[in-house]
Write an enzyme that holds these catalytic residues in place. Structure first.
Site, PDB file in Angstrom:
ATOM      1  N   HIS A  56     -10.703  -1.903  -7.969  1.00 43.83           N
ATOM      2  CA  HIS A  56     -11.945  -2.678  -7.932  1.00 43.83           C
ATOM      3  C   HIS A  56     -11.640  -4.146  -8.204  1.00 43.83           C
ATOM      4  O   HIS A  56     -10.609  -4.473  -8.790  1.00 43.83           O
ATOM      5  CB  HIS A  56     -12.938  -2.151  -8.964  1.00 43.83           C
ATOM      6  CG  HIS A  56     -13.418  -0.778  -8.664  1.00 43.83           C
ATOM      7  ND1 HIS A  56     -12.733   0.355  -9.058  1.00 43.83           N
ATOM      8  CD2 HIS A  56     -14.494  -0.345  -7.965  1.00 43.83           C
ATOM      9  CE1 HIS A  56     -13.382   1.428  -8.627  1.00 43.83           C
ATOM     10  NE2 HIS A  56     -14.451   1.035  -7.965  1.00 43.83           N
ATOM     11  N   HIS A  87      -7.901   3.876  -1.178  1.00 48.74           N
ATOM     12  CA  HIS A  87      -8.567   3.278  -2.333  1.00 48.74           C
ATOM     13  C   HIS A  87      -7.507   2.590  -3.186  1.00 48.74           C
ATOM     14  O   HIS A  87      -6.485   3.190  -3.520  1.00 48.74           O
ATOM     15  CB  HIS A  87      -9.273   4.369  -3.140  1.00 48.74           C
ATOM     16  CG  HIS A  87      -9.766   3.904  -4.475  1.00 48.74           C
ATOM     17  ND1 HIS A  87     -10.885   3.114  -4.617  1.00 48.74           N
ATOM     18  CD2 HIS A  87      -9.296   4.129  -5.718  1.00 48.74           C
ATOM     19  CE1 HIS A  87     -11.083   2.879  -5.906  1.00 48.74           C
ATOM     20  NE2 HIS A  87     -10.129   3.484  -6.593  1.00 48.74           N
ATOM     21  N   CYS A 113      -6.187  -4.902 -19.516  1.00 45.13           N
ATOM     22  CA  CYS A 113      -7.002  -3.729 -19.184  1.00 45.13           C
ATOM     23  C   CYS A 113      -6.177  -2.471 -18.942  1.00 45.13           C
ATOM     24  O   CYS A 113      -6.728  -1.381 -18.855  1.00 45.13           O
ATOM     25  CB  CYS A 113      -7.878  -4.025 -17.963  1.00 45.13           C
ATOM     26  SG  CYS A 113      -6.944  -4.377 -16.456  1.00 45.13           S
ATOM     27  N   CYS A 159       0.839  -1.192   0.000  1.00 49.27           N
ATOM     28  CA  CYS A 159       0.000   0.000   0.000  1.00 49.27           C
ATOM     29  C   CYS A 159       0.877   1.247   0.000  1.00 49.27           C
ATOM     30  O   CYS A 159       1.811   1.361   0.800  1.00 49.27           O
ATOM     31  CB  CYS A 159      -0.909  -0.013   1.226  1.00 49.27           C
ATOM     32  SG  CYS A 159      -1.917   1.479   1.386  1.00 49.27           S
ATOM     33  N   ASP A 203     -14.073 -11.791 -13.371  1.00 52.37           N
ATOM     34  CA  ASP A 203     -13.677 -12.263 -14.698  1.00 52.37           C
ATOM     35  C   ASP A 203     -12.187 -12.598 -14.779  1.00 52.37           C
ATOM     36  O   ASP A 203     -11.565 -12.488 -15.826  1.00 52.37           O
ATOM     37  CB  ASP A 203     -14.057 -11.221 -15.755  1.00 52.37           C
ATOM     38  CG  ASP A 203     -13.368  -9.872 -15.534  1.00 52.37           C
ATOM     39  OD1 ASP A 203     -12.580  -9.728 -14.572  1.00 52.37           O
ATOM     40  OD2 ASP A 203     -13.620  -8.945 -16.323  1.00 52.37           O
ATOM     41  N   CYS A 246      -5.249   1.350   6.244  1.00 45.36           N
ATOM     42  CA  CYS A 246      -5.308   2.821   6.195  1.00 45.36           C
ATOM     43  C   CYS A 246      -6.462   3.361   5.356  1.00 45.36           C
ATOM     44  O   CYS A 246      -6.581   4.567   5.186  1.00 45.36           O
ATOM     45  CB  CYS A 246      -3.981   3.388   5.710  1.00 45.36           C
ATOM     46  SG  CYS A 246      -3.654   3.162   3.946  1.00 45.36           S
ATOM     47  N   CYS A 294      -7.371  -0.669   1.149  1.00 47.04           N
ATOM     48  CA  CYS A 294      -6.444  -1.179   2.148  1.00 47.04           C
ATOM     49  C   CYS A 294      -7.207  -1.236   3.465  1.00 47.04           C
ATOM     50  O   CYS A 294      -7.820  -0.248   3.873  1.00 47.04           O
ATOM     51  CB  CYS A 294      -5.230  -0.260   2.266  1.00 47.04           C
ATOM     52  SG  CYS A 294      -4.107  -0.730   3.606  1.00 47.04           S
ATOM     53  N   CYS A 301      -8.285  -5.346  -9.999  1.00 38.74           N
ATOM     54  CA  CYS A 301      -7.802  -4.325 -10.927  1.00 38.74           C
ATOM     55  C   CYS A 301      -7.381  -3.125 -10.076  1.00 38.74           C
ATOM     56  O   CYS A 301      -8.224  -2.400  -9.557  1.00 38.74           O
ATOM     57  CB  CYS A 301      -8.930  -3.986 -11.888  1.00 38.74           C
ATOM     58  SG  CYS A 301      -8.475  -2.878 -13.203  1.00 38.74           S
ATOM     59  N   CYS A 326       0.490   3.093   3.605  1.00 39.49           N
ATOM     60  CA  CYS A 326       0.963   2.573   4.900  1.00 39.49           C
ATOM     61  C   CYS A 326       1.973   1.436   4.795  1.00 39.49           C
ATOM     62  O   CYS A 326       2.493   0.987   5.812  1.00 39.49           O
ATOM     63  CB  CYS A 326      -0.231   2.122   5.745  1.00 39.49           C
ATOM     64  SG  CYS A 326      -1.111   0.700   5.071  1.00 39.49           S
ATOM     65  N   ARG A 358     -10.448 -10.809 -10.630  1.00 37.18           N
ATOM     66  CA  ARG A 358      -9.474  -9.861 -11.175  1.00 37.18           C
ATOM     67  C   ARG A 358      -9.476  -8.631 -10.287  1.00 37.18           C
ATOM     68  O   ARG A 358     -10.370  -7.803 -10.346  1.00 37.18           O
ATOM     69  CB  ARG A 358      -9.833  -9.469 -12.611  1.00 37.18           C
ATOM     70  CG  ARG A 358      -8.931  -8.354 -13.174  1.00 37.18           C
ATOM     71  CD  ARG A 358      -9.202  -8.079 -14.637  1.00 37.18           C
ATOM     72  NE  ARG A 358     -10.588  -7.797 -14.928  1.00 37.18           N
ATOM     73  CZ  ARG A 358     -11.082  -6.559 -15.137  1.00 37.18           C
ATOM     74  NH1 ARG A 358     -10.314  -5.498 -15.081  1.00 37.18           N
ATOM     75  NH2 ARG A 358     -12.372  -6.409 -15.404  1.00 37.18           N
TER      76      ARG A 358
END
Length: 130
Positions: A105, A102, A65, A47, A109, A99, A96, A119, A50, A117
């Site tokens: 997602h 973000h 992707c 992360c 698939d 902390c 995470c 991503c 943190c 997955r």
């Protein structure tokens, strides 16, 4: 698990403006532009906020992707999932668990063995080579 909590000013001081926009404001980097989307060397992805270990290179795969993709987290307890209804769709956000940064997602698939997955934005990660 000890949660890490910092003020907005602390996050802004510790992260680059781009990392802050993604990790703290739930932004998304453009596909095929992140620092790790095509990294193939062995190591651990941590992360950016943190340092918690999140994903191992041996679970990374090319999903086509433009973002780093993994079929499972290193330790499921280190990530948290929440429903994301932004942008007129329903997705599963990955954060995470230490902390609350973000990460990206998760989608159903991916390849075996999980069919998932994860991503993940490169800006939410720091790579530690093996």
């Amino acid at each position: 698990m000890n949660k890490i909590q910092k003020s907005d000013a602390q996050w802004r001081a510790e992260l680059t403006p781009e990392e802050y926009a993604v990790a703290r404001r739930k932004g998304t980097e453009r596909p095929f532009t992140g620092r790790y989307w095509n990294t193939t060397e062995p190591g651990i992805y941590r992360c950016v906020g943190c340092g918690t270990p999140l994903f191992a290179s041996d679970t990374k795969f090319d999903a086509g992707c433009g973002w780093p993709s993994y079929f499972e987290p290193l330790d499921p307890g280190n990530v948290r999932e929440e429903t994301d209804t932004s942008h007129g769709m329903v997705r599963t956000e990955v954060l995470c668990n230490v902390c609350d940064s973000h990460l990206g997602h998760v989608f159903p698939d991916g390849p075996p063995p999980t069919g998932l997955r994860y991503c993940i934005n490169s800006l939410s990660l720091k790579f530690e080579p093996a």
